[in-house]
Scaffold this motif. Structure first.
Motif, mmCIF file in Angstrom:
data_model
loop_
_atom_site.group_PDB
_atom_site.id
_atom_site.type_symbol
_atom_site.label_atom_id
_atom_site.label_comp_id
_atom_site.label_asym_id
_atom_site.label_seq_id
_atom_site.Cartn_x
_atom_site.Cartn_y
_atom_site.Cartn_z
ATOM 1 N N TRP A 1 8.506 5.164 -4.723
ATOM 2 C CA TRP A 1 9.376 4.110 -5.247
ATOM 3 C C TRP A 1 10.822 4.533 -5.383
ATOM 4 C CZ3 TRP A 1 8.020 -0.860 -5.745
ATOM 5 C CH2 TRP A 1 6.657 -1.153 -5.658
ATOM 6 N N ALA B 1 -3.077 2.945 -1.818
ATOM 7 C CA ALA B 1 -3.052 2.337 -3.151
ATOM 8 C C ALA B 1 -2.809 3.396 -4.225
ATOM 9 C CB ALA B 1 -4.368 1.603 -3.420
ATOM 10 N N VAL C 1 -1.516 -4.379 -4.294
ATOM 11 C CA VAL C 1 -1.948 -2.993 -4.094
ATOM 12 C C VAL C 1 -3.462 -2.900 -3.977
ATOM 13 C CG1 VAL C 1 -2.092 -0.745 -5.255
ATOM 14 C CG2 VAL C 1 0.079 -1.939 -5.127
ATOM 15 N N THR C 2 -4.187 -3.798 -4.646
ATOM 16 C CA THR C 2 -5.649 -3.764 -4.570
ATOM 17 C C THR C 2 -6.148 -4.047 -3.162
ATOM 18 O OG1 THR C 2 -5.923 -6.120 -5.127
ATOM 19 C CG2 THR C 2 -5.779 -4.558 -6.953
ATOM 20 N N LEU D 1 -4.768 -2.679 -0.447
ATOM 21 C CA LEU D 1 -4.403 -1.555 0.403
ATOM 22 C C LEU D 1 -5.546 -0.550 0.512
ATOM 23 C CD1 LEU D 1 -0.794 -0.879 -0.969
ATOM 24 C CD2 LEU D 1 -1.419 -2.107 1.133
ATOM 25 N N MET E 1 3.125 -0.620 -12.703
ATOM 26 C CA MET E 1 3.727 -1.232 -11.517
ATOM 27 C C MET E 1 5.012 -1.988 -11.885
ATOM 28 S SD MET E 1 3.392 -1.261 -8.289
ATOM 29 C CE MET E 1 1.726 -0.640 -8.171
ATOM 30 N N VAL F 1 0.933 4.505 -4.107
ATOM 31 C CA VAL F 1 1.858 3.469 -4.574
ATOM 32 C C VAL F 1 1.766 3.274 -6.082
ATOM 33 C CG1 VAL F 1 2.329 0.986 -4.457
ATOM 34 C CG2 VAL F 1 1.941 2.275 -2.356
ATOM 35 N N SER F 2 0.562 3.392 -6.624
ATOM 36 C CA SER F 2 0.355 3.075 -8.042
ATOM 37 C C SER F 2 0.077 4.295 -8.897
ATOM 38 C CB SER F 2 -0.812 2.102 -8.193
ATOM 39 O OG SER F 2 -2.039 2.737 -7.849
ATOM 40 N N LEU G 1 2.760 -7.373 -7.347
ATOM 41 C CA LEU G 1 2.618 -6.139 -6.583
ATOM 42 C C LEU G 1 1.331 -5.403 -6.965
ATOM 43 C CD1 LEU G 1 6.285 -4.774 -6.620
ATOM 44 C CD2 LEU G 1 5.011 -5.631 -4.637
#
Length: 363
Positions: free
Chosen positions: A103, A340, A332-333, A335, A287, A343-344, A328
């Motif tokens: 990010w 995932a 993400v769920t 991906l 997130m 990203v998270s 978002l």
């Protein structure tokens, strides 16, 4: 939220610990929303010079959210089972550093590349970038990164490492007092930026550790919620009407942050949050934190491009940043698992949609 019976006997320390731990997810969401509000307040204008007394007071209130989040993190470390340092490094690198790289570092590289083509942010043109600013924007080695709030992830990572090494030392009153004096000295002498970017973070992280080590203090925060609330209101005029401002170490600043953090700890024991708010804390808060700065920056630039007044930004920014974070988290769920997790920070799993659960909790 529902308030516990005001005349109930004070909770014993063990029960205070259990109640506080059970409510952390809900309060994490509330504090993240306050962080968003703080950044909305400071993004468009120099609140110190141009803001109203109400805006200056709101900045003081919302700025206390990050120290309160640090308290929660310290408490969670102290209440977790002991693990090997290398295991902790790996886990926190995945949950804190990897999201920072996604990010911030990757996002800044993408921004720089796009800006070289369209020049929508002239200050970010590579020709105007010093090597220092460019490297710092990507890594936060000595200051706020491109995604400015993510310095918090960097500092939290260092706090988890440092206080894991010192865990045996701070487990005794004498050792805790010694380490607390050192961390307080770091704040008092303004050494932020040498190792830690915000010197209040290790201080309040250590306070969170103390809440677990000394549960009578945790219970006292619940018992003294009303005086703490009065104290929090009492210090706001000094920020709203006085000539003081954040950034320089002072008794007023540390006193304000301590009172607000203690008030949050007290309320987290006395208020029983609704189930959906805890779900939102687990599913959405991180997130929202990761994405809100870019959302605010893009909204600000878009509204400026069409000549919209500042009031439009003030009205839309916080709700939109929260909504974007929620959307978002849902996306993400969808991906693959490794993506995932990156990203998270491992907080949102693929195939685990949060919205149906939240809908059920509300109904």
């Amino acid at each position: 939220m529902k308030l516990a019976t005001p005349h109930a006997a004070p909770r014993p320390p063990a029960r205070a610990n259990a109640t506080f731990s059970a409510n952390l997810d809900a309060w994490r969401f509330i504090l993240i929303v306050l962080v968003v509000l703080n950044h909305v307040l400071i993004m468009q204008e120099d609140v110190r010079a141009e803001g109203s007394a109400l805006e200056r007071g709101m900045v003081a209130l919302t700025r206390a959210a990050v120290p309160a989040l640090s308290v929660l993190s310290g408490y969670l470390l102290a209440s977790s089972r002991r693990v090997r340092l290398l295991d902790l490094v790996g886990r926190k690198a995945r949950s804190l550093i990897l999201p920072f790289l996604v990010w911030n570092t990757a996002a800044v590289l993408l921004l720089l590349a796009a800006n070289e083509v369209w020049h929508f942010w002239p200050d970010w043109d590579l020709a105007r970038q010093s090597t220092y600013r460019l490297v710092n924007s990507l890594t936060a080695f000595h200051g706020a990164p491109g995604n400015a709030p993510l310095y918090f992830l960097r500092d939290l990572f260092l706090c988890f490492l440092a206080f894991t090494l010192l865990r045996r030392v701070v487990a005794t009153p004498a050792g805790y007092s010694l380490v607390f004096a050192l961390v307080l000295g770091n704040y008092a002498f303004g050494l932020d930026g040498r190792i830690i970017l915000r010197d209040t973070i290790p201080l309040f992280f250590l306070i969170g550790i103390g809440l677990h080590l000394f549960p009578a203090v945790l219970a006292a925060c619940a018992r003294w919620t009303l005086p703490l609330a009065i104290g929090a209101l009492a210090v706001l005029p000094a920020w709203a009407f006085g000539g003081t401002w954040w950034g320089e170490p002072s008794l007023l600043e540390i006193g304000t942050l301590t009172v607000f953090a203690a008030l949050v700890v007290g309320l987290a024991q006395r208020l029983r949050p609704e189930a959906w708010l805890s779900d939102w804390g687990r599913g959405y808060s991180f997130m929202i934190f990761l994405s809100h700065w870019w959302t605010l920056r893009l909204l600000d630039q878009g509204l400026r491009a069409v000549g919209a007044p500042d009031a439009v930004f003030d009205a839309l920014a916080a709700p939109l940043a929260v909504l974007v974070g929620i959307v978002l988290a849902q996306l993400v769920t969808l991906l693959p698992g490794s993506v995932a997790a990156a990203v998270s920070g491992g907080r949102v799993a693929p195939g685990r949609a949060w919205w149906p659960r939240l809908h059920e909790a509300r109904s």
